[in-house]
Write an enzyme that holds these catalytic residues in place. Sequence first.
Site, short mmCIF file in Angstrom:
data_model
loop_
_atom_site.label_atom_id
_atom_site.label_comp_id
_atom_site.label_asym_id
_atom_site.label_seq_id
_atom_site.Cartn_x
_atom_site.Cartn_y
_atom_site.Cartn_z
N LYS A 126 -10.24 7.38 -18.35
CA LYS A 126 -10.36 7.76 -19.63
C LYS A 126 -9.16 7.71 -20.57
O LYS A 126 -8.84 6.50 -20.85
CB LYS A 126 -11.02 9.35 -19.50
CG LYS A 126 -12.01 9.26 -18.47
CD LYS A 126 -13.55 8.52 -18.42
CE LYS A 126 -14.19 8.44 -17.20
NZ LYS A 126 -14.48 9.68 -16.54
N TYR A 177 -17.66 17.68 -13.62
CA TYR A 177 -18.08 16.11 -13.71
C TYR A 177 -19.25 15.87 -12.68
O TYR A 177 -18.98 16.00 -11.48
CB TYR A 177 -16.94 15.30 -13.55
CG TYR A 177 -17.16 13.83 -13.63
CD1 TYR A 177 -17.65 13.21 -14.67
CD2 TYR A 177 -16.91 13.03 -12.14
CE1 TYR A 177 -17.76 11.82 -14.77
CE2 TYR A 177 -17.20 11.72 -12.29
CZ TYR A 177 -17.65 11.07 -13.44
OH TYR A 177 -17.67 9.56 -13.67
N ARG A 188 0.87 -1.05 -0.14
CA ARG A 188 0.06 -0.03 0.13
C ARG A 188 0.88 1.26 -0.09
O ARG A 188 0.83 2.08 -0.69
CB ARG A 188 -0.81 0.09 1.18
CG ARG A 188 -1.65 1.45 1.40
CD ARG A 188 -2.67 1.21 2.31
NE ARG A 188 -2.68 0.53 3.46
CZ ARG A 188 -1.95 0.70 4.63
NH1 ARG A 188 -1.28 1.89 4.79
NH2 ARG A 188 -1.96 -0.03 5.72
N ASP A 205 -8.58 19.59 -13.04
CA ASP A 205 -8.98 18.00 -13.29
C ASP A 205 -8.47 17.99 -14.92
O ASP A 205 -9.48 18.77 -15.72
CB ASP A 205 -10.30 17.87 -13.15
CG ASP A 205 -10.97 16.50 -13.57
OD1 ASP A 205 -10.31 15.87 -14.40
OD2 ASP A 205 -11.84 16.01 -12.96
C1 LIG Z 1 -14.88 10.05 -15.27
C2 LIG Z 1 -14.20 11.30 -14.66
C3 LIG Z 1 -13.94 11.66 -13.15
C4 LIG Z 1 -14.23 10.42 -12.35
O1 LIG Z 1 -13.09 9.23 -12.64
P1 LIG Z 1 -13.52 7.77 -12.33
O2 LIG Z 1 -12.22 7.28 -12.82
O3 LIG Z 1 -14.60 7.40 -12.80
O4 LIG Z 1 -13.57 7.51 -10.80
C5 LIG Z 1 -13.70 12.66 -12.75
N1 LIG Z 1 -13.58 13.48 -13.61
C6 LIG Z 1 -13.59 13.86 -14.80
C7 LIG Z 1 -13.72 14.85 -15.81
C8 LIG Z 1 -14.07 12.49 -15.52
O5 LIG Z 1 -14.54 12.56 -16.71
#
Ligand SMILES: *Cc1c(COP(=O)(O)O)cnc(C)c1O
Length: 378
Positions: free
Chosen positions: A194, A97, A45, A169
């Site tokens: 993504k 998001y 961890r 983000d």
């Molecule tokens: C999908 C997404 C998240 C969340 O991520 P996960 O991997 O699904 O937990 C956060 N910010 C954006 C812009 C996203 O597209």
Amino acid sequence: MRQKTKLIHGGRGFDSTTGAVTQPIQLASTFKQDGIGNFIYEYARTGNPTRSALEELLADIEYGTDGFAFSSGMAAITAVMKLFVQGDHIVVTDDVYGGTYRLFSNVLHKEGIHVSFVDTTDLLALEAAILPETKAIFLETPTNPLLKVTNLFKVTELAKHHQLLTIVDNTFSTPYWQNPLRLGADIVLHSATKYLGGHSDVVAGAVIVKDSSLASQLGYIQNATGAVLGPSDSWLLMRGIKTLGIRMEEIETSSRQLVKFLQSHPSVTKVYYPGLVKHSGHAIHALQARGYGGIISFTVLSEEIALNTTNNTHYFTLAESLGAVESLISIPAKMTHASIPKDRREQLGITDSLIRISVGLEDVEDLAEDLEIALTHK
Ligand SMILES: *Cc1c(COP(=O)(O)O)cnc(C)c1O
């Protein structure tokens, strides 16, 4: 090293013990110590060689000093929020998001961390939302699903002036097209699920910083709260990242062609894409990023056409998520953004006739034909 080279040769590159051109997957959960306290890795961890290799690569490709890999994008955002304490206030982009909106409104709120959702493209509104207890500005640019663009140069300047952290983000633009740390941001994070992973086969999150104090706090939080990315997923992510550049280039080319197709379609009433000169954030985006990405949103004449379209595509898969080799289609108001109350959604422009597509790597002619058939389906 340029970006596409860095995606392949950044971080540790090859495995120094065997010469293997990819990093090995180390599954061990614990490591032998040569006497108490004498070790490289202690417990998985806290640190694992495969995850560490990924984290060094993440730091490199975002022009940071330290990277941290988490079990999801939401785990990454949650870990960053552990930098704050009860009474702190954060200004957040309003069409953030859906999951981030849910975390901030329904979970962090219970911990006494308060947020204001603001249109961060409006710098006056942003500055007006800053309170004495504000500690950070949390941004997405371009946003999901309307692709609104916030000026990163201006916001980071404003944040410094008020001694606030800027957190970005960067999921939509990816490190290949946009590097907020180079524009003055303090923390960059990703849903690596993504584009970084890119193949719809791993759920992961990433945080990258360039400051040693933030790095040691985040390392401490990552170990203390424990939502780390496992070694197999870390390896998958490294594999995905190698082709990020070529994927983003191809996606960009196809997206431009699909935007043209949509603009000329009689059922389409408006197209949102930052690469369009008439898009409200086009000029700013062009200054702070090198590409426009593969997310296109558009409205159609009616909710019925929207539903017919999303139900009748063959190559565009009806699914949540984005950023993969497969093209995806969704109606944000009914899927990713369903957790945002309806009146608020409408206020933001996320109507029931808004469709979002994530352009993948199929032949663009097939993708255009697919949309043409679905849009005219009765
Ligand atoms: C999908 C997404 C998240 C969340 O991520 P996960 O991997 O699904 O937990 C956060 N910010 C954006 C812009 C996203 O597209």
